[in-house]
Motif scaffolding. Structure first.
Motif, mmCIF file in Angstrom:
data_model
loop_
_atom_site.group_PDB
_atom_site.id
_atom_site.type_symbol
_atom_site.label_atom_id
_atom_site.label_comp_id
_atom_site.label_asym_id
_atom_site.label_seq_id
_atom_site.Cartn_x
_atom_site.Cartn_y
_atom_site.Cartn_z
ATOM 1 N N SER A 3 7.443 8.246 4.155
ATOM 2 C CA SER A 3 6.170 7.826 3.573
ATOM 3 C C SER A 3 5.263 9.035 3.504
ATOM 4 O O SER A 3 4.312 9.171 4.220
ATOM 5 N N GLN A 56 4.032 0.125 15.662
ATOM 6 C CA GLN A 56 3.090 -0.740 14.945
ATOM 7 C C GLN A 56 1.812 0.014 14.613
ATOM 8 O O GLN A 56 1.324 -0.038 13.490
ATOM 9 N N ILE A 57 1.259 0.706 15.596
ATOM 10 C CA ILE A 57 -0.024 1.378 15.409
ATOM 11 C C ILE A 57 0.092 2.508 14.391
ATOM 12 O O ILE A 57 -0.792 2.711 13.568
ATOM 13 N N SER A 109 1.711 -3.341 8.652
ATOM 14 C CA SER A 109 1.933 -4.603 9.359
ATOM 15 C C SER A 109 0.732 -5.008 10.202
ATOM 16 O O SER A 109 0.690 -6.102 10.726
ATOM 17 N N SER A 110 -0.245 -4.130 10.341
ATOM 18 C CA SER A 110 -1.442 -4.529 11.075
ATOM 19 C C SER A 110 -2.688 -4.005 10.366
ATOM 20 O O SER A 110 -2.638 -2.961 9.705
ATOM 21 N N GLN A 125 -4.956 8.579 3.851
ATOM 22 C CA GLN A 125 -3.550 8.408 3.466
ATOM 23 C C GLN A 125 -3.408 7.444 2.301
ATOM 24 O O GLN A 125 -2.490 7.573 1.491
ATOM 25 N N VAL A 161 -4.538 4.525 19.736
ATOM 26 C CA VAL A 161 -5.718 4.265 18.909
ATOM 27 C C VAL A 161 -6.728 5.412 19.062
ATOM 28 O O VAL A 161 -7.317 5.875 18.071
ATOM 29 N N PRO A 199 -1.577 13.196 10.348
ATOM 30 C CA PRO A 199 -1.570 11.898 9.643
ATOM 31 C C PRO A 199 -1.770 10.718 10.595
ATOM 32 O O PRO A 199 -1.285 10.744 11.730
ATOM 33 N N ALA A 200 -2.482 9.710 10.106
ATOM 34 C CA ALA A 200 -2.760 8.528 10.944
ATOM 35 C C ALA A 200 -1.555 7.614 11.046
ATOM 36 O O ALA A 200 -1.322 6.991 12.086
ATOM 37 N N THR A 201 -0.809 7.510 9.963
ATOM 38 C CA THR A 201 0.332 6.581 9.924
ATOM 39 C C THR A 201 1.464 7.210 9.126
ATOM 40 O O THR A 201 1.275 8.216 8.450
ATOM 41 N N GLY A 202 2.619 6.569 9.197
ATOM 42 C CA GLY A 202 3.733 6.953 8.321
ATOM 43 C C GLY A 202 4.730 7.890 8.975
ATOM 44 O O GLY A 202 4.487 8.448 10.049
ATOM 45 N N TYR A 203 5.883 8.003 8.302
ATOM 46 C CA TYR A 203 6.975 8.821 8.809
ATOM 47 C C TYR A 203 7.594 9.583 7.646
ATOM 48 O O TYR A 203 7.744 9.042 6.547
ATOM 49 N N SER A 245 -6.724 2.617 9.664
ATOM 50 C CA SER A 245 -6.538 4.037 10.011
ATOM 51 C C SER A 245 -6.097 4.818 8.772
ATOM 52 O O SER A 245 -6.542 5.944 8.545
ATOM 53 N N PRO A 250 8.427 2.954 10.488
ATOM 54 C CA PRO A 250 9.453 1.943 10.172
ATOM 55 C C PRO A 250 10.695 2.077 11.047
ATOM 56 O O PRO A 250 11.798 2.271 10.555
ATOM 57 N N ARG A 267 -9.067 5.263 6.270
ATOM 58 C CA ARG A 267 -10.123 6.138 6.793
ATOM 59 C C ARG A 267 -9.649 7.582 6.902
ATOM 60 O O ARG A 267 -10.433 8.500 6.809
ATOM 61 N N SER A 268 -8.359 7.767 7.104
ATOM 62 C CA SER A 268 -7.863 9.136 7.224
ATOM 63 C C SER A 268 -7.425 9.702 5.876
ATOM 64 O O SER A 268 -6.978 10.842 5.803
ATOM 65 N N GLN A 320 -5.171 -2.806 11.785
ATOM 66 C CA GLN A 320 -5.553 -1.573 12.478
ATOM 67 C C GLN A 320 -4.902 -0.355 11.813
ATOM 68 O O GLN A 320 -5.559 0.647 11.537
ATOM 69 N N ALA A 321 -3.599 -0.463 11.528
ATOM 70 C CA ALA A 321 -2.891 0.656 10.891
ATOM 71 C C ALA A 321 -3.401 0.873 9.471
ATOM 72 O O ALA A 321 -3.573 2.014 9.026
ATOM 73 N N GLN A 371 11.337 -3.225 13.317
ATOM 74 C CA GLN A 371 12.367 -4.182 12.876
ATOM 75 C C GLN A 371 12.504 -5.315 13.888
ATOM 76 O O GLN A 371 12.645 -6.483 13.511
ATOM 77 N N ASN A 426 2.441 2.629 12.113
ATOM 78 C CA ASN A 426 3.172 2.120 10.945
ATOM 79 C C ASN A 426 4.481 2.874 10.730
ATOM 80 O O ASN A 426 4.827 3.245 9.612
ATOM 81 N N GLN A 437 8.420 -1.640 3.084
ATOM 82 C CA GLN A 437 7.547 -0.606 3.661
ATOM 83 C C GLN A 437 6.753 0.160 2.618
ATOM 84 O O GLN A 437 5.567 0.376 2.760
ATOM 85 N N VAL A 468 -5.508 8.491 17.108
ATOM 86 C CA VAL A 468 -5.679 8.326 15.654
ATOM 87 C C VAL A 468 -7.124 8.600 15.274
ATOM 88 O O VAL A 468 -7.416 9.318 14.299
ATOM 89 N N ALA A 481 -6.801 12.027 13.410
ATOM 90 C CA ALA A 481 -6.494 11.651 12.023
ATOM 91 C C ALA A 481 -7.747 11.292 11.239
ATOM 92 O O ALA A 481 -7.871 11.641 10.069
ATOM 93 N N ILE A 482 -8.690 10.596 11.884
ATOM 94 C CA ILE A 482 -9.872 10.150 11.148
ATOM 95 C C ILE A 482 -11.020 11.157 11.291
ATOM 96 O O ILE A 482 -11.633 11.556 10.305
#
Lengths: 512, 314
Positions: A28, B259-260, A237-238, A250, B149, B163-167, A244, B264, A247-248, A240-241, B269, B262, A210, B152, B156-157
């Motif tokens: 991603s 989860q936090i 999925s949340s 992405q 949290v 990055p805040a999320t992702g892979y 984030s 995958p 705001r960042s 919160q994510a 799963q 994001n 995803q 992040v 990130a913010i």
């Protein structure tokens, strides 16, 4: 000695890296809005993945599948503003009589597989949608239609009820046209769309559930309406994510939440409030009392309504723009009346008395379907119901919420609902075909629903008022209030308000 | 050493069978018809029967169990009831994410915990030693999702340096892969650093007090060699055991952290499988986690065998 150790460390690092790389996996990559014209990219954060790419079977709605389907399919009409409908595949339309709609189709459009999009293709879609099994929720809108091919570019819809709202319905989900070739084998649409829309699905940038990447079709007929060359829809999925991510930077667009609006503004995002047409609360799906017997008694359902302090919950959970109401419609929707909205004041003593009258003085157990984002509301309502002896068993389902909601397994559920357009929404609520809800086939309500669909103007408004009031009196819901819905966008993006409480692809443009 | 590995691997087979069996039969306790759940309430009885047959649910639980065992032996983990995707494929896309997270977190916790432990052992009773012991207790008590949290928000913010999320896949961009994992790895690693630090401090201190180290010191061997060769090597077994134990805990922690951020991975799963009552997916993820635990324990045994030859005969 040092060289040996360094070589060992390097070997371990290389082995680790190779092992991980060899497995492959999803990606991603962060997206930016740089570039211009066809190279411009945008990423949108969503909380739900699409189940598949069959627009007739996916759950409709801006927060569910509308962004996915509108990326790859053209619709007969398009939204140009709140309650405003403009051309799409159809360039113009007329109503020769109240139950007939005749549309002229744009010539020269073709599906991704090369099949021409003509009147025969449109007819094939509506014929398929009426008979698809299991039926999709959109069948409510089109089940009364008969489709006739007048000529290659003209199609006629004949209905048993007035067709006034049909162009709006076509623009909001019930008018996406799929290639007839794909409809012959609908399972092919599970992961591969076949439409004439502005984008095509890029499999290399897509990981089911995803992330979905779309690239613009070079030959698309209406490029100006879709200025982004690449669109990425990311699933979070949340909340919160998701928050984030926006705001960042992405993602550039995301649905907001009352609790995060202030932080979003502080982060330099534009927070746009949507019209108050979305209500949130508890849907009592089992009004007949088939699974939870007490719910079959209207006094029990009314007791649940008296037990909840809406004002307290709305003030805490729905943001500054939220309003407490027991109605299924919000202040900006037809059918809303302030006095009716306050018809179940917080009165736990009365709630207990009603339960006792119905024969349940000790309460009962109520299973409730929820999601992570709806959990605060579910917990709040559960707390009030516990005080009158009703034990709520909350089950959170996120990625499969839609499947759960339509499975018929849940006597109640937390849900947000936009009454737009009001007539069709009322009809949906009383329809036996409408997924989560299994209303009692009450003759009075059915008659009102028929009036809502079968009339126009003042007569229709009156019928909507009466239907909303009757549903409220029957306590089919424990609505809590209207949600001060917002969406947050980066300052590089502008979103035109279409009245849907979210940003669709067609409403997004680079900020000037 | 080879026979030790073979003995441990052979011993793991019945353990994995027990986990697989428990994962299958525990899920038999879930109520409801999976076919009705997947097809929705507009489906007909015939459609539900057809899907039940496709899932193999028309057979007895024992038959279903034996069938899953046979499929497992041929490498087939079945298909997701929700998305119809092959469970093997789902796991193969999720595994690299969790593997990256777990491996990097283990390296970080082992390196930082051990280094701090040695440092504190050499300064026993000092103010720094006391502060580190206090901090070890504090970080162990803080939940990883809370740390996540905070990270992040800050990196990130607020400062937008990570990055805040992702892979991002390693083979797509090693730099972005590392970037996408820095915050999750820190969030996952902080708590386990505490116990590893305490274990390392205690083991190294004990080793440094031993007679042989005193003799080495009397012989005039340089301080660094005294500590790293004679002290640490003899203190390594309990440290390795602590690292292994905490790595198993890390695997469980991936569920919240993924989860936090994001991510995958397997944790995501597992969560969506549990929430969706997607039995084949849950069973597949549980098996992979169980294999992970077995591999970690095997690696610990082998490492201890390398460090202490007497352990190889155990």
């Amino acid at each position: 000695m040092f060289a040996k150790r360094a070589a060992l460390c390097a070997a371990i690092a290389a082995l680790t890296a190779t092992a991980v790389a060899a497995c492959g996996g999803p990606s991603s990559t962060p997206t930016s809005t740089s570039g211009s014209g066809g190279t411009r990219a945008i990423a949108i954060g969503l909380q739900f993945a699409t189940i598949n790419f069959n627009p007739w079977l996916v759950p409709n709605g801006p927060n569910y599948s509308l962004n996915y389907t509108s990326a790859v399919y053209d619709s007969l009409t398009t939204l140009t503003g709140p309650d405003k409908v403009g051309p799409g595949i159809a360039t113009s339309w007329t109503e020769p009589n109240p139950t007939t709609l005749e549309m002229t189709l744009r010539p020269g459009i073709a599906f991704a597989d090369g099949t021409p999009l003509d009147a025969a293709a449109v007819k094939a879609n509506f014929d398929y949608a009426r008979t698809a099994s299991p039926a999709g929720s959109l069948v409510t809108y089109i089940k009364n239609l008969t489709t006739t091919v007048v000529n290659a570019t003209t199609v006629r819809f004949t209905s048993t009820v007035p067709v006034t709202d049909l162009p709006f319905d076509f623009a909001t989900g019930a008018g996406f046209i799929v290639s007839p070739k794909a409809l012959a084998h609908p399972s092919s649409l599970n992961d591969q769309p076949d439409g004439s829309g502005p984008y095509t699905l890029d499999a290399s940038g897509t990981t089911s559930g995803q992330q979905y990447t779309f690239t613009r079709r070079a030959t698309y007929w209406n490029k100006a309406a879709f200025p982004y060359g690449k669109v990425t829809l990311r699933v979070y999925s949340s909340q919160q994510a998701l928050d984030s991510a926006v705001r960042s930077g992405q993602v550039q667009v995301a649905q907001g939440a009352a609790q995060t609006n202030a932080a979003d503004k502080a982060a330099g995002l534009t927070v746009v409030p949507a019209p108050q047409i979305t209500t949130a609360g508890i849907w009592i799906n089992d009004e007949a009392g088939a699974a939870v017997k007490p719910l079959g008694d209207v006094r029990v359902r009314q007791a649940l309504n008296y037990a909840v302090d809406r004002k307290a919950i709305a003030a805490l959970g729905f943001g500054a723009d939220g309003t407490a109401t027991s109605l299924v419609v919000g202040p900006d929707s037809p059918g809303y009346r302030a006095n009716a909205a306050a018809s179940y004041p917080y009165d736990p003593a009365k709630a207990k008395a009603l339960l006792a009258q119905a024969g349940y003085p000790d309460g009962f157990t109520l299973p409730m379907l929820s999601t992570q984002s709806g959990d605060l509301l579910a917990q709040a309502v559960a707390g009030y119901l516990r005080a009158i002896g009703v034990t709520v068993q909350i089950s959170d389902h996120n990625t499969d919420f839609v499947q759960q909601a339509t499975s018929g397994r849940w006597a109640s559920m937390v849900f947000e609902w936009s009454m737009d357009p009001a007539a069709q929404s009322i009809a949906s609520l009383v329809s036996a075909n409408f997924g989560p809800h299994t209303p009692q086939q009450d003759a009075q309500i059915q008659a009102l629903a028929a009036q809502v669909l079968g009339t126009t103007g003042t007569a229709q408004s009156t019928a909507i008022d009466q239907a909303v009031a009757t549903i409220n009196q029957q306590a089919w819901f424990v609505m809590v209030g209207t949600v001060g819905l917002t969406y947050s966008t980066a300052n590089t993006v502008s979103c035109t308000d279409l009245g849907l409480a979210t940003c669709l692809l067609s409403s997004l443009h680079p900020a000037k | 050493m080879g026979s030790l590995a073979l003995r441990r691997a052979a011993g793991a087979v019945p353990l994995l069978l027990v986990v697989w069996t428990a994962a299958f039969f525990l899920q038999q306790l879930i109520h409801g018809d999976p076919a009705a759940y997947v097809l929705g309430n507009t489906s007909t009885a015939a459609q539900r029967d057809q899907l039940d047959a496709a899932f193999g649910l028309h057979r007895s639980p024992l038959d279903q169990y034996l069938s899953t065992c046979a499929n497992l032996l041929s490498g087939d983990l079945g298909r997701s009831w929700i998305t119809s995707e092959s469970v093997g494929r789902l796991l193969s896309t999720a595994l690299p994410v969790t593997l990256s997270l777990a491996l990097l977190s283990t390296l970080v916790t082992a390196a930082v915990g051990t280094a701090l432990g040695i440092w504190a052992a050499l300064r026993r009773g000092s103010r720094v030693d006391r502060i580190l012991q206090l901090a070890a207790g504090a970080v162990t008590a803080v939940p990883n999702y809370w740390i996540a949290v905070g990270l992040v928000y800050l990196f990130a913010i607020q400062y937008r340096v990570l990055p805040a999320t992702g892979y991002v896949q390693l083979n797509q961009s090693p730099g972005q892969w590392l970037q996408s994992l820095i915050l999750p790895v820190i969030a996952l690693s902080l708590a386990p650093i505490g116990p590893i630090f305490l274990q390392a401090r205690s083991a190294v201190a004990e080793a440094l007090d031993a007679d042989y180290v005193r003799t080495v010191r009397a012989l005039g061997i340089p301080r660094r060699r005294q500590v790293l060769k004679h002290g640490l090597r003899n203190a390594a077994a309990p440290i390795v055991t602590a690292v292994g134990f905490n790595t198993v805990g890390l695997l469980a922690g991936t569920v919240a952290v993924e989860q936090i951020f994001n991510l995958p991975g397997l944790g995501s799963q597992l969560l969506s499988g549990v929430l969706g009552h997607d039995v084949p997916v849950v069973q597949g993820v549980v098996l992979v986690f169980a294999v992970g635990v077995v591999i970690v324990n095997l690696a610990v045994d082998l490492l201890i065998g390398v460090l202490n030859p007497k352990a190889r005969r155990a």
